[in-house]
Design a protein around this motif. Structure first.
Motif, PDB file in Angstrom:
ATOM      1  N   PHE A   1      -8.322   5.625   5.136  1.00 38.72           N
ATOM      2  CA  PHE A   1      -8.275   4.093   4.993  1.00 38.72           C
ATOM      3  C   PHE A   1      -9.637   3.594   5.540  1.00 38.72           C
ATOM      4  O   PHE A   1     -10.052   4.063   6.808  1.00 38.72           O
ATOM      5  CB  PHE A   1      -7.191   3.688   6.055  1.00 38.72           C
TER       6      PHE A   1
ATOM      7  N   LEU B   1       0.729  -1.262   0.026  1.00 38.44           N
ATOM      8  CA  LEU B   1      -0.218  -0.179   0.093  1.00 38.44           C
ATOM      9  C   LEU B   1       0.899   1.301  -0.128  1.00 38.44           C
ATOM     10  O   LEU B   1       0.685   2.117  -0.705  1.00 38.44           O
ATOM     11  CB  LEU B   1      -0.932   0.056   1.145  1.00 38.44           C
TER      12      LEU B   1
ATOM     13  N   TYR C   1      -7.643  -5.883  -1.138  1.00 39.33           N
ATOM     14  CA  TYR C   1      -7.238  -4.668  -0.736  1.00 39.33           C
ATOM     15  C   TYR C   1      -7.109  -3.855  -2.044  1.00 39.33           C
ATOM     16  O   TYR C   1      -6.910  -4.178  -3.171  1.00 39.33           O
ATOM     17  CB  TYR C   1      -6.089  -4.504  -0.036  1.00 39.33           C
TER      18      TYR C   1
ATOM     19  N   TYR D   1      -8.530   3.920   0.571  1.00 37.85           N
ATOM     20  CA  TYR D   1      -7.982   2.635   0.581  1.00 37.85           C
ATOM     21  C   TYR D   1      -9.088   1.643   1.190  1.00 37.85           C
ATOM     22  O   TYR D   1      -9.504   2.193   2.240  1.00 37.85           O
ATOM     23  CB  TYR D   1      -6.798   2.502   1.399  1.00 37.85           C
TER      24      TYR D   1
ATOM     25  N   LEU E   1      -6.799   0.248  -3.701  1.00 38.68           N
ATOM     26  CA  LEU E   1      -6.562   1.992  -3.827  1.00 38.68           C
ATOM     27  C   LEU E   1      -7.530   2.550  -4.948  1.00 38.68           C
ATOM     28  O   LEU E   1      -7.399   2.120  -5.942  1.00 38.68           O
ATOM     29  CB  LEU E   1      -5.202   2.072  -4.028  1.00 38.68           C
TER      30      LEU E   1
END
Length: 204
Positions: free
Chosen positions: A136, A53, A195, A164, A197
């Motif tokens: 986040f 990340l 995960y 994120y 972005l």
């Protein structure tokens, strides 16, 4: 709420009833261990995911404002502060977890970090639009919070900022009304954790 997956449990490895630890990957507090309470459903973001990340984000976050909306262990928020973020707001509803976040904040003398013991969704609804450069978003997987969390988090991201998201399944931005005009610019998978972005699409 599901038990932590093996991939995420690697960041907090000790027997039940004891304090776990996470380790900051980079920045000013690189390799510093931080205690994490043993709490059902608490899933510290794995080291390799955090490393990926922050590679995506450019390693340093100097001067950036960050929101860790479901802070839990604080792994993401402490990592951001270590890498120069000017403000990191950590939101955690569980009293014991919030107390541990404050203890770790004091250990690091982390003046950029603010810990709010509050319901994440209620607090997000009270924050000013566009007030964070990075948000986040890692809600508990078993509580069906992601949809509403996205609705509240998206307006908080500054025009050129990043969102994120960690979730139990791959995120399809095109199929999510809250993510209209957003796209997934990077994504990965570690064990059961997906995960992503995201950034706003270029409107030109």
């Amino acid at each position: 709420m599901p038990r932590p997956s093996p991939a995420r449990a690697k960041s907090a490895t000790s027997s039940r009833g004891q304090t776990h630890t996470i380790r900051i990957i980079g920045g000013d507090w690189k390799r510093t261990p931080l205690p994490v309470i043993d709490l059902d459903g608490l899933r510290p973001t794995p080291d390799r995911v955090r490393e990926t990340l922050f590679n995506w984000l450019g390693q340093r976050l100097d001067g950036q404002r960050c929101l860790d909306l479901f802070a839990g262990s604080g792994a993401l928020g402490f990592e951001a502060a270590s890498r120069g973020a000017s403000r990191v707001l950590m939101v955690e509803r569980h009293a014991r977890a919030a107390a541990q976040l404050r203890a770790n904040q004091a250990k690091l003398a982390a003046s950029a970090i603010e810990v709010a013991e509050a319901d994440a969704l209620r607090l997000a609804a009270s924050l000013a639009p566009g007030s964070f450069d990075v948000v986040f978003l890692d809600p508990p997987f078993g509580e069906d919070l992601l949809g509403r969390a996205l609705e509240l988090a998206v307006p908080l991201v500054a025009p050129d900022g990043f969102l994120y998201v960690e979730s139990g399944e791959s995120l399809d931005a095109a199929a999510n009304p809250a993510l209209e005009a957003w796209s997934v610019v990077r994504q990965g998978k570690a064990g059961a954790v997906h995960y992503h972005l995201l950034q706003r699409e270029n409107e030109e």
